[in-house]
Design a protein around this motif. Structure first.
Motif, PDB file in Angstrom:
ATOM      1  N   GLN A 118      25.731 -17.493   5.692  1.00  0.00           N
ATOM      2  CA  GLN A 118      24.490 -17.843   6.382  1.00  0.00           C
ATOM      3  C   GLN A 118      23.541 -16.651   6.490  1.00  0.00           C
ATOM      4  O   GLN A 118      22.328 -16.809   6.416  1.00  0.00           O
ATOM      5  CB  GLN A 118      24.809 -18.380   7.778  1.00  0.00           C
ATOM      6  CG  GLN A 118      25.522 -19.721   7.797  1.00  0.00           C
ATOM      7  CD  GLN A 118      24.627 -20.860   7.328  1.00  0.00           C
ATOM      8  OE1 GLN A 118      23.404 -20.773   7.396  1.00  0.00           O
ATOM      9  NE2 GLN A 118      25.235 -21.928   6.846  1.00  0.00           N
ATOM     10  N   SER A 119      24.097 -15.459   6.667  1.00  0.00           N
ATOM     11  CA  SER A 119      23.262 -14.278   6.861  1.00  0.00           C
ATOM     12  C   SER A 119      22.460 -13.911   5.620  1.00  0.00           C
ATOM     13  O   SER A 119      21.467 -13.187   5.708  1.00  0.00           O
ATOM     14  CB  SER A 119      24.123 -13.084   7.290  1.00  0.00           C
ATOM     15  OG  SER A 119      25.204 -12.900   6.394  1.00  0.00           O
ATOM     16  N   LEU A 120      22.862 -14.431   4.446  1.00  0.00           N
ATOM     17  CA  LEU A 120      22.127 -14.150   3.216  1.00  0.00           C
ATOM     18  C   LEU A 120      20.956 -15.096   3.002  1.00  0.00           C
ATOM     19  O   LEU A 120      20.041 -14.794   2.231  1.00  0.00           O
ATOM     20  CB  LEU A 120      23.056 -14.254   1.998  1.00  0.00           C
ATOM     21  CG  LEU A 120      24.051 -13.121   1.767  1.00  0.00           C
ATOM     22  CD1 LEU A 120      24.886 -13.415   0.528  1.00  0.00           C
ATOM     23  CD2 LEU A 120      23.353 -11.775   1.634  1.00  0.00           C
ATOM     24  N   ARG A 121      20.984 -16.239   3.649  1.00  0.00           N
ATOM     25  CA  ARG A 121      19.977 -17.258   3.368  1.00  0.00           C
ATOM     26  C   ARG A 121      18.562 -16.795   3.699  1.00  0.00           C
ATOM     27  O   ARG A 121      17.605 -17.211   3.067  1.00  0.00           O
ATOM     28  CB  ARG A 121      20.291 -18.539   4.145  1.00  0.00           C
ATOM     29  CG  ARG A 121      21.585 -19.217   3.707  1.00  0.00           C
ATOM     30  CD  ARG A 121      21.797 -20.509   4.472  1.00  0.00           C
ATOM     31  NE  ARG A 121      23.108 -21.097   4.205  1.00  0.00           N
ATOM     32  CZ  ARG A 121      23.392 -21.870   3.166  1.00  0.00           C
ATOM     33  NH1 ARG A 121      22.442 -22.144   2.299  1.00  0.00           N
ATOM     34  NH2 ARG A 121      24.600 -22.356   2.994  1.00  0.00           N
ATOM     35  N   GLY A 122      18.434 -15.938   4.697  1.00  0.00           N
ATOM     36  CA  GLY A 122      17.100 -15.551   5.135  1.00  0.00           C
ATOM     37  C   GLY A 122      16.538 -14.302   4.504  1.00  0.00           C
ATOM     38  O   GLY A 122      15.418 -13.908   4.815  1.00  0.00           O
ATOM     39  N   ILE A 123      17.292 -13.648   3.603  1.00  0.00           N
ATOM     40  CA  ILE A 123      16.784 -12.409   3.034  1.00  0.00           C
ATOM     41  C   ILE A 123      15.959 -12.683   1.774  1.00  0.00           C
ATOM     42  O   ILE A 123      16.100 -13.723   1.133  1.00  0.00           O
ATOM     43  CB  ILE A 123      17.922 -11.424   2.710  1.00  0.00           C
ATOM     44  CG1 ILE A 123      18.741 -11.909   1.509  1.00  0.00           C
ATOM     45  CG2 ILE A 123      18.791 -11.179   3.922  1.00  0.00           C
ATOM     46  CD1 ILE A 123      19.677 -10.854   0.943  1.00  0.00           C
ATOM     47  N   LYS A 124      15.110 -11.750   1.432  1.00  0.00           N
ATOM     48  CA  LYS A 124      14.320 -11.851   0.206  1.00  0.00           C
ATOM     49  C   LYS A 124      15.239 -11.746  -1.003  1.00  0.00           C
ATOM     50  O   LYS A 124      16.163 -10.930  -1.023  1.00  0.00           O
ATOM     51  CB  LYS A 124      13.277 -10.727   0.178  1.00  0.00           C
ATOM     52  CG  LYS A 124      12.350 -10.779  -1.011  1.00  0.00           C
ATOM     53  CD  LYS A 124      11.344  -9.648  -0.945  1.00  0.00           C
ATOM     54  CE  LYS A 124      10.396  -9.670  -2.141  1.00  0.00           C
ATOM     55  NZ  LYS A 124       9.412  -8.557  -2.083  1.00  0.00           N
ATOM     56  N   ASN A 125      15.008 -12.560  -2.003  1.00  0.00           N
ATOM     57  CA  ASN A 125      15.798 -12.561  -3.235  1.00  0.00           C
ATOM     58  C   ASN A 125      17.278 -12.826  -2.976  1.00  0.00           C
ATOM     59  O   ASN A 125      18.152 -12.185  -3.568  1.00  0.00           O
ATOM     60  CB  ASN A 125      15.637 -11.224  -3.979  1.00  0.00           C
ATOM     61  CG  ASN A 125      14.213 -10.978  -4.431  1.00  0.00           C
ATOM     62  OD1 ASN A 125      13.496 -11.910  -4.793  1.00  0.00           O
ATOM     63  ND2 ASN A 125      13.789  -9.727  -4.392  1.00  0.00           N
ATOM     64  N   SER A 126      17.563 -13.756  -2.088  1.00  0.00           N
ATOM     65  CA  SER A 126      18.964 -14.134  -1.878  1.00  0.00           C
ATOM     66  C   SER A 126      19.503 -14.748  -3.166  1.00  0.00           C
ATOM     67  O   SER A 126      18.799 -15.496  -3.850  1.00  0.00           O
ATOM     68  CB  SER A 126      19.090 -15.143  -0.733  1.00  0.00           C
ATOM     69  OG  SER A 126      18.369 -16.324  -1.033  1.00  0.00           O
ATOM     70  N   PRO A 127      20.733 -14.432  -3.545  1.00  0.00           N
ATOM     71  CA  PRO A 127      21.265 -14.942  -4.806  1.00  0.00           C
ATOM     72  C   PRO A 127      21.449 -16.454  -4.787  1.00  0.00           C
ATOM     73  O   PRO A 127      21.855 -17.029  -3.772  1.00  0.00           O
ATOM     74  CB  PRO A 127      22.609 -14.218  -4.953  1.00  0.00           C
ATOM     75  CG  PRO A 127      22.960 -13.770  -3.579  1.00  0.00           C
ATOM     76  CD  PRO A 127      21.683 -13.537  -2.856  1.00  0.00           C
TER      77      PRO A 127
END
Length: 256
Positions: free
Chosen positions: A39-48
């Motif tokens: 879940q913590s990756l969903r909000g970052i720029k350029n998430s894989p």
């Protein structure tokens, strides 16, 4: 499958073609649509669009995570601080994240594993090519003890210089906070620290005068982006802020 670019869909299709072969080698993948996706990756720029993994990826969503990172060429005290910091965070139930590098990263992972901790490690290449080679046994131990290895790159991908920087955004991205143990100003560690700032992650570093090779720590202190850790109480406060972060957000929503 909506919300993906043509290039991302191509990557997902390629992963599906090789799915059975990869799974025979213990390598799986998940996309942003999957519940296992951190879940913590969903909000970052350029998430894989997708993540390859070996081991238990569920820990990314089940527990809070802190990246404990530093230079490969660290001092003896830097090694000790890496170990003891991860030991402390592990005892509070926090996952330890880094890139399996020699030096600070290795001692941080060791501090977690020796104390029944969980680790998540990001590779700058395919998961069939664990690097550095000297840490392959450590990687196996991470999986055996309930952790996981992660990569955005498919099997067979060799390491290129820019892969390390791309990987660094994911070390901070999957974590709720980043702790820099000891780093020179021009070390790769600073990429992760910079990403932590741009991703609005909590950032801390050890006081530069405690260490020998810490011009990066000094930079972070002067830029006012990092909480400075001088003693155990500072580390405790940083960890507790992260552990209670979700509760504070929920309370704020209730008050609106």
């Amino acid at each position: 499958m909506s919300g993906y670019s043509a290039k991302e869909l191509e990557k997902i299709n390629n992963a599906e073609v090789l799915k059975k072969e990869n799974e025979r080698n213990g390598i799986y993948y998940c996309t942003r649509d999957d519940a296992n996706y951190p879940q913590s990756l969903r909000g970052i720029k350029n998430s894989p669009a997708l993540i390859y993994y070996r081991g238990n990826i569920k820990i990314a969503n089940d527990y809070k995570s802190i990246a404990v990172i530093g230079s490969r060429k660290c001092s003896e005290y830097g090694k000790q601080l890496s170990y003891e910091t991860s030991k402390y965070l592990t005892q509070k139930g926090i996952n330890i994240v880094n890139g399996l590098a020699l030096g600070c990263d290795t001692f941080a992972l060791r501090g977690a594993l020796d104390n029944n901790g969980r680790c998540m490690v990001w590779m700058p290449c395919g998961l069939d090519n664990i690097q550095p080679k000297n840490n392959r046994n450590l990687a196996d131990e991470i999986i055996a003890k309930g952790g996981c290895l992660l990569s955005e790159y498919p099997v067979g991908t060799e390491i290129k210089k820019y892969n390390y920087v791309e990987r660094d955004r994911l070390q901070s991205g999957i974590s709720q906070g980043v702790i820099v143990i000891e780093a020179d100003r021009n070390s790769g560690t600073m990429h992760t620290a910079d990403f932590a700032v741009s991703q609005y992650k909590r950032l801390a570093c050890y006081y530069h005068r405690l260490l020998e090779n810490a011009t990066g720590n000094k930079y972070l202190e002067d830029s006012a982006d990092a909480k400075v850790i001088r003693q155990l109480s500072n580390l405790e406060e940083f960890a507790n802020d992260i552990l209670h972060e979700g509760q504070y957000e929920q309370l704020s929503l209730c008050l609106q």
